[in-house]
Write a protein that holds these residues in place. Structure first.
Motif, PDB file in Angstrom:
ATOM      1  N   ILE A  26       0.921  -1.414   0.040  1.00 31.17           N
ATOM      2  CA  ILE A  26       0.256  -0.116   0.022  1.00 31.17           C
ATOM      3  C   ILE A  26       0.626   1.271   0.025  1.00 31.17           C
ATOM      4  O   ILE A  26       0.572   2.204  -0.532  1.00 31.17           O
ATOM      5  CB  ILE A  26      -1.140  -0.327   1.521  1.00 31.17           C
ATOM      6  CG1 ILE A  26      -1.689  -1.026   1.418  1.00 31.17           C
ATOM      7  CG2 ILE A  26      -1.871   0.999   1.609  1.00 31.17           C
ATOM      8  CD1 ILE A  26      -3.062  -1.535   2.063  1.00 31.17           C
ATOM      9  N   SER A  27       1.888   1.040   0.966  1.00 30.26           N
ATOM     10  CA  SER A  27       3.396   2.877   1.023  1.00 30.26           C
ATOM     11  C   SER A  27       3.621   2.651  -0.555  1.00 30.26           C
ATOM     12  O   SER A  27       3.130   4.090  -0.915  1.00 30.26           O
ATOM     13  CB  SER A  27       4.027   1.855   1.715  1.00 30.26           C
ATOM     14  OG  SER A  27       3.187   2.378   3.280  1.00 30.26           O
ATOM     15  N   HIS A  28       3.846   1.482  -0.889  1.00 26.09           N
ATOM     16  CA  HIS A  28       4.385   1.418  -2.500  1.00 26.09           C
ATOM     17  C   HIS A  28       4.064   2.347  -3.209  1.00 26.09           C
ATOM     18  O   HIS A  28       3.923   3.134  -4.534  1.00 26.09           O
ATOM     19  CB  HIS A  28       5.187   0.519  -3.216  1.00 26.09           C
ATOM     20  CG  HIS A  28       6.744   0.010  -1.923  1.00 26.09           C
ATOM     21  ND1 HIS A  28       7.466  -0.240  -2.413  1.00 26.09           N
ATOM     22  CD2 HIS A  28       6.960  -0.396  -0.669  1.00 26.09           C
ATOM     23  CE1 HIS A  28       8.835  -0.385  -1.616  1.00 26.09           C
ATOM     24  NE2 HIS A  28       8.068  -0.701  -0.962  1.00 26.09           N
ATOM     25  N   LYS A  29       2.325   1.255  -3.870  1.00 23.59           N
ATOM     26  CA  LYS A  29       1.235   2.068  -4.151  1.00 23.59           C
ATOM     27  C   LYS A  29       1.182   3.941  -4.516  1.00 23.59           C
ATOM     28  O   LYS A  29       1.005   4.926  -5.058  1.00 23.59           O
ATOM     29  CB  LYS A  29       0.436   1.317  -4.120  1.00 23.59           C
ATOM     30  CG  LYS A  29      -0.991   2.080  -5.154  1.00 23.59           C
ATOM     31  CD  LYS A  29      -0.644   1.683  -6.783  1.00 23.59           C
ATOM     32  CE  LYS A  29      -0.155   0.478  -6.751  1.00 23.59           C
ATOM     33  NZ  LYS A  29      -0.220   0.222  -8.938  1.00 23.59           N
ATOM     34  N   VAL A  30       1.001   4.130  -2.879  1.00 21.43           N
ATOM     35  CA  VAL A  30       0.841   5.660  -2.486  1.00 21.43           C
ATOM     36  C   VAL A  30       2.064   6.532  -3.119  1.00 21.43           C
ATOM     37  O   VAL A  30       1.837   7.994  -3.423  1.00 21.43           O
ATOM     38  CB  VAL A  30       0.763   5.900  -0.613  1.00 21.43           C
ATOM     39  CG1 VAL A  30       0.955   7.323  -0.789  1.00 21.43           C
ATOM     40  CG2 VAL A  30      -1.264   5.074  -1.265  1.00 21.43           C
ATOM     41  N   VAL A  31       3.236   6.023  -2.424  1.00 21.60           N
ATOM     42  CA  VAL A  31       4.674   6.803  -3.044  1.00 21.60           C
ATOM     43  C   VAL A  31       5.309   6.725  -4.480  1.00 21.60           C
ATOM     44  O   VAL A  31       5.437   8.045  -4.883  1.00 21.60           O
ATOM     45  CB  VAL A  31       5.479   6.384  -2.236  1.00 21.60           C
ATOM     46  CG1 VAL A  31       7.600   7.294  -3.087  1.00 21.60           C
ATOM     47  CG2 VAL A  31       5.150   6.702  -0.786  1.00 21.60           C
ATOM     48  N   GLU A  32       4.242   5.993  -5.360  1.00 19.25           N
ATOM     49  CA  GLU A  32       5.321   6.060  -6.810  1.00 19.25           C
ATOM     50  C   GLU A  32       3.592   6.930  -7.349  1.00 19.25           C
ATOM     51  O   GLU A  32       3.939   6.828  -8.672  1.00 19.25           O
ATOM     52  CB  GLU A  32       4.520   4.472  -7.240  1.00 19.25           C
ATOM     53  CG  GLU A  32       5.595   3.015  -7.305  1.00 19.25           C
ATOM     54  CD  GLU A  32       5.583   2.089  -7.234  1.00 19.25           C
ATOM     55  OE1 GLU A  32       3.939   1.370  -8.171  1.00 19.25           O
ATOM     56  OE2 GLU A  32       6.083   0.616  -7.339  1.00 19.25           O
ATOM     57  N   ASN A  33       2.579   6.710  -6.749  1.00 21.06           N
ATOM     58  CA  ASN A  33       1.934   7.483  -7.581  1.00 21.06           C
ATOM     59  C   ASN A  33       1.790   9.067  -6.894  1.00 21.06           C
ATOM     60  O   ASN A  33       1.456   9.806  -6.928  1.00 21.06           O
ATOM     61  CB  ASN A  33       0.166   7.372  -7.332  1.00 21.06           C
ATOM     62  CG  ASN A  33       0.232   6.072  -8.229  1.00 21.06           C
ATOM     63  OD1 ASN A  33       0.865   5.805  -9.164  1.00 21.06           O
ATOM     64  ND2 ASN A  33      -0.669   4.878  -7.388  1.00 21.06           N
ATOM     65  N   GLY A  34       2.976   9.618  -6.096  1.00 26.74           N
ATOM     66  CA  GLY A  34       2.797  11.225  -5.437  1.00 26.74           C
ATOM     67  C   GLY A  34       2.751  11.462  -4.838  1.00 26.74           C
ATOM     68  O   GLY A  34       2.721  12.371  -4.149  1.00 26.74           O
ATOM     69  N   GLY A  35       2.176  10.106  -3.674  1.00 26.62           N
ATOM     70  CA  GLY A  35       1.196  10.721  -2.439  1.00 26.62           C
ATOM     71  C   GLY A  35       2.418  10.512  -1.554  1.00 26.62           C
ATOM     72  O   GLY A  35       3.771  10.427  -1.631  1.00 26.62           O
ATOM     73  N   ILE A  36       1.866  10.882  -0.129  1.00 22.91           N
ATOM     74  CA  ILE A  36       3.076  10.678   0.677  1.00 22.91           C
ATOM     75  C   ILE A  36       2.464   9.711   1.812  1.00 22.91           C
ATOM     76  O   ILE A  36       0.899  10.065   2.264  1.00 22.91           O
ATOM     77  CB  ILE A  36       3.286  12.048   1.713  1.00 22.91           C
ATOM     78  CG1 ILE A  36       3.587  13.445   0.545  1.00 22.91           C
ATOM     79  CG2 ILE A  36       4.328  12.223   3.580  1.00 22.91           C
ATOM     80  CD1 ILE A  36       4.152  14.457   1.159  1.00 22.91           C
ATOM     81  N   VAL A  37       3.092   8.896   2.973  1.00 23.39           N
ATOM     82  CA  VAL A  37       2.016   8.275   3.953  1.00 23.39           C
ATOM     83  C   VAL A  37       2.682   8.934   4.987  1.00 23.39           C
ATOM     84  O   VAL A  37       3.735   8.549   5.490  1.00 23.39           O
ATOM     85  CB  VAL A  37       2.783   6.249   3.907  1.00 23.39           C
ATOM     86  CG1 VAL A  37       1.946   6.165   5.054  1.00 23.39           C
ATOM     87  CG2 VAL A  37       2.055   6.101   2.559  1.00 23.39           C
ATOM     88  N   ARG A  38       2.030   9.505   5.821  1.00 25.91           N
ATOM     89  CA  ARG A  38       2.090  10.191   7.403  1.00 25.91           C
ATOM     90  C   ARG A  38       2.261   8.977   8.286  1.00 25.91           C
ATOM     91  O   ARG A  38       3.094   9.375   8.830  1.00 25.91           O
ATOM     92  CB  ARG A  38       1.086  11.089   7.865  1.00 25.91           C
ATOM     93  CG  ARG A  38       0.951  12.468   6.411  1.00 25.91           C
ATOM     94  CD  ARG A  38      -0.183  13.125   6.712  1.00 25.91           C
ATOM     95  NE  ARG A  38      -0.020  14.347   5.776  1.00 25.91           N
ATOM     96  CZ  ARG A  38      -0.815  15.278   6.170  1.00 25.91           C
ATOM     97  NH1 ARG A  38      -1.239  15.317   7.617  1.00 25.91           N
ATOM     98  NH2 ARG A  38      -1.186  15.758   5.454  1.00 25.91           N
ATOM     99  N   SER A  39       1.547   8.172   8.055  1.00 22.89           N
ATOM    100  CA  SER A  39       1.990   7.265   9.897  1.00 22.89           C
ATOM    101  C   SER A  39       1.043   6.317   9.083  1.00 22.89           C
ATOM    102  O   SER A  39      -0.292   5.973   9.023  1.00 22.89           O
ATOM    103  CB  SER A  39       1.566   7.908  10.793  1.00 22.89           C
ATOM    104  OG  SER A  39       0.520   7.073  11.520  1.00 22.89           O
TER     105      SER A  39
END
Length: 142
Positions: A26-39
């Protein structure tokens, strides 16, 4: 970018490696698409308010109904397309019993912004922002 809160409930018998692999995916998918995982927060194993039925029986125990499970919260910023992709990843995982996406809000979201000229709180924040920008410009020019 929208600030999302994802609340998951998984089977209590799920192994730590499977949970960490799902969180990494899930974290990789968010970061790949330009997002930020906060916590990412693990709230532990807790009783469900009612008996929850899984889509498929558990492979290890053969159990289909669960009375307790593990709660996990993920806070991230992303666009709505990425949120839909994260939903798809979770719906394909048989360890996930329930998932809920919420748009997390800050205290400033509750301030009425339809008439900014009439709202003293918005004016105060805007003046504070202009003051910090002016001080940055003055310190940068000297």
């Amino acid at each position: 970018m929208v600030f999302y809160e994802l609340v998951l409930s998984t089977k209590h018998s799920t192994h730590f490696q499977a949970l960490s692999a799902m969180m990494k995916q899930i974290s990789h998918k968010v970061v790949e698409n330009g997002g930020i995982v906060r916590s990412i927060q693990n709230h532990g194993i807790r009783q469900f308010p009612h008996r929850v039925q899984a889509k498929n029986p558990d492979l290890i125990t053969g159990q289909r109904y669960f009375e307790k499970g593990r709660y996990i919260s993920i806070y991230y910023d992303s666009n709505p397309t990425t949120r839909a992709q994260v939903d798809r990843i979770l719906s394909m995982n048989d360890q996930v019993l329930r998932k809920t996406h919420l748009k997390a809000r800050s205290k400033l979201d509750w301030i009425n912004t339809k008439r900014m000229d009439k709202n003293p709180y918005v004016q105060q924040v805007l003046n504070m922002d202009q003051g910090t920008m002016a001080s940055k410009l003055e310190s940068g020019s000297s």
